[in-house]
Design an enzyme around this catalytic site. Structure first.
Site, PDB file in Angstrom:
ATOM      1  N   SER A  54       5.380   2.504  -0.005  1.00  0.00           N
ATOM      2  CA  SER A  54       4.739   1.218   0.137  1.00  0.00           C
ATOM      3  C   SER A  54       3.546   1.938   1.502  1.00  0.00           C
ATOM      4  CB  SER A  54       4.874   0.489   1.169  1.00  0.00           C
ATOM      5  OG  SER A  54       6.656   0.146   1.879  1.00  0.00           O
ATOM      6  N   ASP A 344       2.590  -6.242   8.208  1.00  0.00           N
ATOM      7  CA  ASP A 344       3.558  -7.499   7.662  1.00  0.00           C
ATOM      8  C   ASP A 344       4.816  -7.233   8.538  1.00  0.00           C
ATOM      9  OD1 ASP A 344       4.326  -5.517   5.907  1.00  0.00           O
ATOM     10  OD2 ASP A 344       3.306  -6.294   3.801  1.00  0.00           O
ATOM     11  N   HIS A 347       5.229  -2.685   7.334  1.00  0.00           N
ATOM     12  CA  HIS A 347       3.547  -2.121   7.248  1.00  0.00           C
ATOM     13  C   HIS A 347       2.474  -2.378   8.102  1.00  0.00           C
ATOM     14  CE1 HIS A 347       5.227  -3.464   3.338  1.00  0.00           C
ATOM     15  NE2 HIS A 347       5.555  -2.048   3.567  1.00  0.00           N
TER      16      HIS A 347
END
Length: 380
Positions: A54, A344, A347
């Site tokens: 991610s 978040d 990340h």
């Protein structure tokens, strides 16, 4: 299948760290964060192929079958708010690290490989997928694992050969940079299942991850790739989502961070071994682990007001549920993401990503070595 020799080699490597790691319309959008690190006169284009999970994803997961906001929050608001002003599938308020690396290398922003429509693979491609692991058993069906990402590169190689002919296609692959951020999800999943794993079980799992990763690196080499760049696994235990999930009130989840450190040591040793074994093979490792730890402990040094909590989410560290399931649930959002290192729970913000990308691009041996990515782009 990973050979026994690789398992033995990786187990040994866990206790033999190498020395250098110790030093270790969006195109028209005004750039909020400027940088002077780009190549000024690059007359020979170098392609960038991105693999990973991610932190490097550009939006591939939204094209997987039956993807929902519950499984992929990054396809909904407020992801993308800072730069794109809408969600793109990036796990960030704006751009991710590969976007900046492409910018520094005078390349356009690379679209996700699965995005419909024409692609110019002479620029490269982004295969990364949120939730992806090195192992096929990590998040099956919910992400694009590393072996599948490599299969996409093989498709690209065939496309380049059809478009450019054999010689030019081989030149593109030979001069390209192959950028990785992978492994963290494998260890997060392992730790959630075996929080009290014995040293033997832990070492066996790390050897399995490194062995399977090595298989892919050798396949890239056999396809023509020579320049491999890694962002190693970050300090997983200090991510807001993991501190929140495991109820840590002070410090980090040490068991998770230990797995990351052991993986990074093994990765460094295997890359050094491949450098000796494979003619023309070159590698770069950015010490992402220490970089994140520094942001966590010393945010003000890097111009942030908060290095421990997320800008977006719920819970004591805003570590989870950024976006509130597409706005159907309440969540908190800080007024200025650029004040935070974390966007978040897992990340970093666009502003933090720029600082990380600059270290990957032009970092010295205390952060990035034995080459940095700028040197790779200059080697045509």
């Amino acid at each position: 299948m990973v050979s026994l020799s690789y398992i033995v080699y990786v187990l040994a490597s866990l206790f033999n760290p190498i020395s250098f790691l110790l030093y270790g319309h969006h195109h028209d959008h005004p750039d909020q964060y400027s940088s002077s690190t780009s190549i000024e006169h690059n007359h020979n284009k170098v392609a960038l192929f991105v693999f990973g999970d991610s932190p490097f994803e550009a939006g591939n997961n939204q094209y997987l079958p039956n993807t929902t906001v519950e499984e992929d929050a990054a396809i909904a608001w407020p992801y993308g708010e800072t730069y794109f002003h809408h969600s793109t599938g990036r796990y960030c308020d704006g751009r991710v690290v590969p976007d900046f690396i492409a910018k520094f290398g005078k390349l356009p922003m690379l679209p996700p490989y699965l995005q419909p429509g024409p692609h110019d693979f002479t620029d490269g491609s982004n295969f990364a997928s949120g939730g992806a692991g090195v192992l096929e058993t990590t998040n099956p069906g919910l992400s694009i694992n590393l072996p599948t990402q490599f299969s996409y590169l093989k498709n690209v190689a065939k496309s380049l050969e059809l478009k450019l002919g054999d010689l030019e296609a081989k030149r593109v692959l030979r001069t390209a940079v192959y950028l990785f951020s992978i492994g963290g999800v494998d260890y997060i999943d392992f730790y959630s299942t075996y929080p009290n794993a014995t040293e033997s079980l832990r070492s066996e799992f790390i050897a399995n991850v490194i062995g399977n990763l090595t298989v892919v690196l050798k396949e890239i080499y056999n396809l023509g790739g020579r320049k491999i760049a890694f962002q190693n696994v970050g300090s997983l235990g200090c991510q807001p989502i993991n501190r929140q999930s495991y109820g840590v009130t002070e410090g980090c989840v040490e068991g998770l961070s230990t797995l990351a450190r052991l993986h990074n040591r093994a990765l460094a040793n295997v890359l050094e071994e491949l450098d000796l074994e494979l003619s023309g093979f070159k590698y770069s490792i950015f010490n992402y682990y220490d970089a994140l730890l520094d942001l966590y402990h010393n945010p003000a040094k890097h111009g942030f007001t908060n290095g421990s909590d997320a800008c977006c989410g719920i819970g004591p560290y805003r570590g989870d549920d950024c976006g509130g399931d597409n706005g159907t649930e309440p969540y908190e959002l800080c007024p200025n993401p650029g004040d935070y290192a974390w966007w978040d729970g897992g990340h970093s913000t666009e502003r933090a990503n720029l600082k990380l990308a600059e270290q990957i691009w032009s970092g010295t041996l205390n952060t990035t070595g034995p080459y940095n990515v700028k040197q790779f782009f200059q080697q045509v």
